[in-house]
Design a protein around this motif. Structure first.
Motif, PDB file in Angstrom:
ATOM      1  N   LYS A  92       0.819  -1.213   0.000  1.00  0.00           N
ATOM      2  CA  LYS A  92       0.000   0.000   0.000  1.00  0.00           C
ATOM      3  C   LYS A  92       0.854   1.265   0.000  1.00  0.00           C
ATOM      4  O   LYS A  92       0.349   2.360  -0.284  1.00  0.00           O
ATOM      5  N   LEU A  93       2.117   1.119   0.351  1.00  0.00           N
ATOM      6  CA  LEU A  93       3.016   2.269   0.361  1.00  0.00           C
ATOM      7  C   LEU A  93       3.474   2.654  -1.042  1.00  0.00           C
ATOM      8  O   LEU A  93       4.062   3.719  -1.239  1.00  0.00           O
ATOM      9  N   ILE A  94       3.237   1.773  -2.019  1.00  0.00           N
ATOM     10  CA  ILE A  94       3.705   2.000  -3.383  1.00  0.00           C
ATOM     11  C   ILE A  94       2.599   2.634  -4.215  1.00  0.00           C
ATOM     12  O   ILE A  94       1.455   2.199  -4.175  1.00  0.00           O
ATOM     13  N   SER A  95       2.927   3.655  -4.975  1.00  0.00           N
ATOM     14  CA  SER A  95       1.997   4.213  -5.947  1.00  0.00           C
ATOM     15  C   SER A  95       2.584   4.040  -7.340  1.00  0.00           C
ATOM     16  O   SER A  95       3.795   3.941  -7.502  1.00  0.00           O
ATOM     17  N   LYS A  96       1.704   3.973  -8.339  1.00  0.00           N
ATOM     18  CA  LYS A  96       2.123   3.768  -9.729  1.00  0.00           C
ATOM     19  C   LYS A  96       3.049   2.560  -9.814  1.00  0.00           C
ATOM     20  O   LYS A  96       4.114   2.617 -10.422  1.00  0.00           O
ATOM     21  N   GLY A  97       2.662   1.478  -9.187  1.00  0.00           N
ATOM     22  CA  GLY A  97       3.583   0.373  -8.995  1.00  0.00           C
ATOM     23  C   GLY A  97       3.304  -0.876  -9.781  1.00  0.00           C
ATOM     24  O   GLY A  97       2.273  -1.026 -10.431  1.00  0.00           O
ATOM     25  N   GLU A  98       4.251  -1.788  -9.716  1.00  0.00           N
ATOM     26  CA  GLU A  98       4.174  -3.053 -10.423  1.00  0.00           C
ATOM     27  C   GLU A  98       4.942  -4.107  -9.637  1.00  0.00           C
ATOM     28  O   GLU A  98       6.074  -3.883  -9.239  1.00  0.00           O
ATOM     29  N   LEU A  99       4.295  -5.234  -9.393  1.00  0.00           N
ATOM     30  CA  LEU A  99       4.966  -6.389  -8.801  1.00  0.00           C
ATOM     31  C   LEU A  99       4.837  -7.524  -9.798  1.00  0.00           C
ATOM     32  O   LEU A  99       3.727  -7.923 -10.150  1.00  0.00           O
ATOM     33  N   LYS A 100       5.948  -8.038 -10.278  1.00  0.00           N
ATOM     34  CA  LYS A 100       5.937  -9.048 -11.337  1.00  0.00           C
ATOM     35  C   LYS A 100       6.754 -10.258 -10.890  1.00  0.00           C
ATOM     36  O   LYS A 100       7.856 -10.123 -10.366  1.00  0.00           O
ATOM     37  N   ILE A 101       6.180 -11.429 -11.108  1.00  0.00           N
ATOM     38  CA  ILE A 101       6.883 -12.676 -10.797  1.00  0.00           C
ATOM     39  C   ILE A 101       6.990 -13.483 -12.078  1.00  0.00           C
ATOM     40  O   ILE A 101       5.983 -13.933 -12.623  1.00  0.00           O
ATOM     41  N   ASP A 102       8.193 -13.650 -12.567  1.00  0.00           N
ATOM     42  CA  ASP A 102       8.461 -14.471 -13.747  1.00  0.00           C
ATOM     43  C   ASP A 102       9.220 -15.707 -13.275  1.00  0.00           C
ATOM     44  O   ASP A 102      10.444 -15.669 -13.118  1.00  0.00           O
ATOM     45  N   GLY A 103       8.487 -16.773 -13.025  1.00  0.00           N
ATOM     46  CA  GLY A 103       9.130 -17.952 -12.461  1.00  0.00           C
ATOM     47  C   GLY A 103       9.654 -17.632 -11.072  1.00  0.00           C
ATOM     48  O   GLY A 103       8.899 -17.356 -10.152  1.00  0.00           O
ATOM     49  N   THR A 104      10.968 -17.638 -10.915  1.00  0.00           N
ATOM     50  CA  THR A 104      11.564 -17.318  -9.621  1.00  0.00           C
ATOM     51  C   THR A 104      12.232 -15.933  -9.631  1.00  0.00           C
ATOM     52  O   THR A 104      13.040 -15.631  -8.761  1.00  0.00           O
ATOM     53  N   VAL A 106      11.535 -11.971  -9.265  1.00  0.00           N
ATOM     54  CA  VAL A 106      10.536 -11.027  -8.762  1.00  0.00           C
ATOM     55  C   VAL A 106      11.041  -9.616  -8.986  1.00  0.00           C
ATOM     56  O   VAL A 106      12.176  -9.277  -8.627  1.00  0.00           O
ATOM     57  N   THR A 107      10.215  -8.772  -9.589  1.00  0.00           N
ATOM     58  CA  THR A 107      10.560  -7.372  -9.813  1.00  0.00           C
ATOM     59  C   THR A 107       9.471  -6.499  -9.215  1.00  0.00           C
ATOM     60  O   THR A 107       8.281  -6.738  -9.428  1.00  0.00           O
ATOM     61  N   VAL A 108       9.888  -5.512  -8.439  1.00  0.00           N
ATOM     62  CA  VAL A 108       8.936  -4.557  -7.878  1.00  0.00           C
ATOM     63  C   VAL A 108       9.314  -3.166  -8.364  1.00  0.00           C
ATOM     64  O   VAL A 108      10.478  -2.771  -8.332  1.00  0.00           O
ATOM     65  N   ARG A 109       8.329  -2.426  -8.872  1.00  0.00           N
ATOM     66  CA  ARG A 109       8.539  -1.076  -9.369  1.00  0.00           C
ATOM     67  C   ARG A 109       7.474  -0.151  -8.797  1.00  0.00           C
ATOM     68  O   ARG A 109       6.453  -0.614  -8.299  1.00  0.00           O
ATOM     69  N   GLY A 110       7.727   1.140  -8.928  1.00  0.00           N
ATOM     70  CA  GLY A 110       6.743   2.123  -8.478  1.00  0.00           C
ATOM     71  C   GLY A 110       7.392   3.215  -7.661  1.00  0.00           C
ATOM     72  O   GLY A 110       8.618   3.280  -7.543  1.00  0.00           O
ATOM     73  N   GLU A 111       6.561   4.072  -7.094  1.00  0.00           N
ATOM     74  CA  GLU A 111       7.042   5.209  -6.319  1.00  0.00           C
ATOM     75  C   GLU A 111       6.726   5.020  -4.841  1.00  0.00           C
ATOM     76  O   GLU A 111       5.644   4.569  -4.477  1.00  0.00           O
ATOM     77  N   VAL A 112       7.704   5.380  -4.001  1.00  0.00           N
ATOM     78  CA  VAL A 112       7.520   5.366  -2.552  1.00  0.00           C
ATOM     79  C   VAL A 112       7.940   6.712  -1.993  1.00  0.00           C
ATOM     80  O   VAL A 112       8.521   7.543  -2.697  1.00  0.00           O
ATOM     81  N   ALA A 113       7.647   6.940  -0.715  1.00  0.00           N
ATOM     82  CA  ALA A 113       7.845   8.275  -0.145  1.00  0.00           C
ATOM     83  C   ALA A 113       9.309   8.609   0.124  1.00  0.00           C
ATOM     84  O   ALA A 113       9.706   9.770   0.064  1.00  0.00           O
ATOM     85  N   ASN A 114      10.137   7.607   0.435  1.00  0.00           N
ATOM     86  CA  ASN A 114      11.525   7.897   0.786  1.00  0.00           C
ATOM     87  C   ASN A 114      12.394   6.671   0.571  1.00  0.00           C
ATOM     88  O   ASN A 114      11.905   5.577   0.274  1.00  0.00           O
ATOM     89  N   GLU A 115      13.703   6.863   0.738  1.00  0.00           N
ATOM     90  CA  GLU A 115      14.673   5.799   0.489  1.00  0.00           C
ATOM     91  C   GLU A 115      14.520   4.646   1.473  1.00  0.00           C
ATOM     92  O   GLU A 115      14.698   3.479   1.120  1.00  0.00           O
ATOM     93  N   ALA A 116      14.173   4.970   2.735  1.00  0.00           N
ATOM     94  CA  ALA A 116      14.004   3.913   3.732  1.00  0.00           C
ATOM     95  C   ALA A 116      12.893   2.948   3.317  1.00  0.00           C
ATOM     96  O   ALA A 116      13.036   1.724   3.449  1.00  0.00           O
TER      97      ALA A 116
END
Length: 262
Positions: A92-104, A106-116
């Motif tokens: 829920k912290l991610i906006s404009k995001g994408e979580l993709k699982i291709d076999g093993t 995993v890629t997560v993309r999107g915007e978050v509020a800070n580096e932490a």
């Protein structure tokens, strides 16, 4: 066989979750604001029910739109169990995001509020999987932080004594406001970039712009901004924003720029 979970945007904007595989399934529709669109193919009704229930528990049943198909697809061992672990509250912290699982993979993309947040979400995903999975962190810090700095500076010029790296009183006043804004940019480094007009030798202007950027870092440190969070560079006359052919343009080019590091 390729499997993935994908959402083009996550709340509070949009969220769409898609499971893709080699089976031919309809392309997902575009989700409406607030919807969680679940589309693609799963191997059986039990997998479908488990995924939908997990999303409904997380986001609310009224937001989940079911477009999942049941098709004879092949999945890695315990794939459903790992999917359940990946659909977790920190998404829920991610906006404009994408979580993709291709076999093993995993890629997560999107915007978050800070580096932490960027690092924590990727770490949580990695620890929920076994070592055979690879996690690619494509998250980026939201443009909101850059907008905050830009709005605070408001195109004003941080002034120095002529030909020197000594801040004027008005320059210090603007930096007092910038220091307050920088306190809100948590866990992210910021680059302070010095610029000059093209009057004089380029080498001298490069040195002056560097010295002025360093003077800004020093002043910000006095206001509580950790020096290690501020990178500095001097670009001299190489990146003008206006014509150097008149006094007004040269004044605009003699500036300090603040950029959130990506």
């Amino acid at each position: 066989m390729r499997q993935s979970i994908l959402w083009p945007a996550v709340m509070p904007a949009l969220l769409s979750t898609s499971l893709h595989c080699a089976a031919q399934v309809p392309l997902p529709a575009t989700p409406k604001p607030g919807q969680i669109l679940v589309s693609g193919a799963v191997p059986d009704e039990a997998s479908k029910a488990a995924m939908l229930q997990r999303l409904r528990d997380l986001y609310g049943a009224d937001r989940v739109v079911d477009q999942l198909a049941v098709s004879p697809v092949s999945l890695p061992p315990n794939w459903n169990g790992y999917v359940q672990k990946l659909i977790q509250p920190n998404l829920k912290l991610i906006s404009k995001g994408e979580l993709k699982i291709d076999g093993t993979n995993v890629t997560v993309r999107g915007e978050v509020a800070n580096e932490a947040q960027r690092q924590q979400i990727a770490s949580d995903i990695a620890t929920s999987l076994n070592p055979s999975y690879t996690v690619n962190n494509g998250l980026r810090v939201s443009a909101a932080e850059q907008n905050l700095l830009d709005e605070t500076l408001a195109k004003r010029i941080i002034e120095f004594d002529s030909g020197k790296a000594t801040l004027t009183l008005s320059g210090k006043g603007i930096l007092d406001e910038m220091a307050a804004a920088l306190q809100k940019v948590k866990g992210k480094k910021v680059e302070v970039i010095g610029h000059t007009d093209n009057v004089g030798l380029r080498e001298s202007n490069l040195a002056l712009s560097q010295a002025r950027a360093e003077a800004v870092r020093t002043y910000l440190a006095e206001k509580g901004i950790a020096p290690e969070m501020v990178m500095v560079s001097g670009q001299g006359p190489d990146r003008p924003v206006a014509e150097n052919s008149n006094a007004e343009g040269r004044a605009r080019n003699r500036r300090i720029e603040f950029r959130v590091a990506q």
